[in-house]
Write an enzyme that holds these catalytic residues in place. Structure first.
Site, short mmCIF file in Angstrom:
data_model
loop_
_atom_site.label_atom_id
_atom_site.label_comp_id
_atom_site.label_asym_id
_atom_site.label_seq_id
_atom_site.Cartn_x
_atom_site.Cartn_y
_atom_site.Cartn_z
N GLY A 122 21.40 -9.45 -4.73
CA GLY A 122 20.04 -9.28 -4.23
C GLY A 122 19.58 -10.38 -3.29
O GLY A 122 18.54 -10.25 -2.63
N GLU A 123 20.32 -11.47 -3.22
CA GLU A 123 19.93 -12.52 -2.27
C GLU A 123 20.11 -12.00 -0.84
O GLU A 123 20.96 -11.14 -0.58
CB GLU A 123 20.79 -13.78 -2.48
N LYS A 153 -19.22 -2.27 -2.53
CA LYS A 153 -18.09 -1.98 -3.41
C LYS A 153 -17.86 -3.15 -4.37
O LYS A 153 -17.88 -4.30 -3.95
CB LYS A 153 -16.84 -1.79 -2.54
N GLY A 205 -5.70 4.74 -1.79
CA GLY A 205 -6.66 5.73 -1.27
C GLY A 205 -7.98 5.76 -2.03
O GLY A 205 -8.89 6.48 -1.63
N GLY A 206 -8.09 4.98 -3.11
CA GLY A 206 -9.31 5.01 -3.92
C GLY A 206 -10.56 4.65 -3.12
O GLY A 206 -11.57 5.37 -3.15
N ASP A 222 -17.07 -1.29 2.46
CA ASP A 222 -17.63 -2.46 1.77
C ASP A 222 -18.15 -3.45 2.80
O ASP A 222 -17.86 -3.34 3.99
CB ASP A 222 -16.62 -3.12 0.82
#
Ligand code: R5P
Length: 286
Positions: free
Chosen positions: A33-34, A183, A217-218, A160
């Site tokens: 994974g490196e 918000k 998407g909230g 918001d």
């Protein structure tokens, strides 16, 4: 100038080609994974580095750090960094004791290399530039590109208060008014409460909601429902970085009449091409 690009940003790099020679950074993932990168041979002492850090943010960030360090070792004196979507920017403050200010962490890491400028698009909160005072952050917002695709709207809404500068910028191009909802996000659960404003008449109006990020998407869909409850007849949305996670696509289709995104993150709504915007900004630095 050499424009070094990670593989996943080569489409954007093509738009920068007139300003320099695009060279691809070699990338490798080891079985554990490196990751490893390799700078193409014969790069100049002043370069631009283009990196699309999303998706696979953590791996791409490490690839970028390795690349910047290798460039520094090669004696490169000036690096213009181009990161169309700057991740970790939403953690712009310490919301709960013991948390890091992740945007500061990332910017401090980037500024530990010879980076003179950082070109980005619609960073979540522009003030995070203060976390890397030695780097000049150039933050572009595609207000005109959004405005031309939502012409005919009567009102621009920010979901918001923190996003109001986006609504203002788009509304200014369109010559219409703008407003915002309030918000609140529960920092423990992540749940959102949206409080619509009743002082702006939305009845029968075509409105557009603008935001920087569409993640699950909230936020967008709550704002859309609130606008429709207040009487809006049509709701468009213009969002810069569309991650579209979980069931965001279904949520969007349930309320939004038209969604426009940019290609900082590739998706089927990415109508606004950011390559030309990046080219204009880069040209000004050369
Ligand atoms: C938050 O402040 C951002 O500007 C976006 O409104 C937010 O990240 C969107 O997230 P989601 O789509 O999950 O509501």
């Amino acid at each position: 100038m050499d424009i070094l690009s990670l593989q996943n940003a080569l489409d954007l790099a093509a738009d920068l080609e007139p300003l320099g020679t695009v060279k691809q950074i070699e990338e490798k993932v080891f079985p554990d994974g490196e990751v490893l990168t390799r700078i193409p041979q014969d790069v100049g002492l002043e370069v631009a580095v283009l990196a699309r850090l999303y998706p696979d943010v953590n791996n791409n960030l490490v690839k970028l750090m390795l690349t910047l360090d290798a460039l520094s070792d090669l004696g490169v004196r000036k690096i213009i960094l181009i990161i169309p979507y700057l991740p970790y920017a939403r953690q712009d403050r310490r919301f709960r004791p013991g948390e890091p200010i992740s945007s500061k962490t990332v910017l401090r890491m980037l500024s530990s290399f010879p980076v003179s400028a950082l070109l980005t698009l619609d960073v979540h909160k522009p003030y995070i530039a203060d976390y890397a005072p030695r780097v000049s952050m150039i933050n572009m917002y595609p207000a005109s590109e959004f405005a031309e695709r939502i012409s005919g709207v009567d009102l621009v809404i920010s979901p918001d208060f923190g996003s109001i500068h986006r609504a203002e910028a788009v509304a200014k191009v369109l010559g219409v008014t703008y407003t915002y909802f309030e918000k609140y996000r529960d920092r423990e659960t992540g749940s959102i409460t949206l409080i619509p404003r009743h002082d702006v008449d939305m009845r029968g109006k075509k409105v557009a909601i603008v935001d920087d990020i569409l993640s699950t998407g909230g936020t967008l869909v709550d704002a859309c429902r609130a606008a429709k409850t207040l009487g809006a007849s049509v709701v468009f949305a213009a969002v810069t970085h569309c991650q579209l996670l979980k069931n965001a696509r279904d949520k969007v289709k349930s309320c939004i009449d038209k969604l426009i995104c940019t290609d900082t993150i590739l998706n089927e709504y990415a109508e606004v091409k950011t390559g030309p915007i990046l080219r204009t900004a880069l040209q000004k630095l050369l």
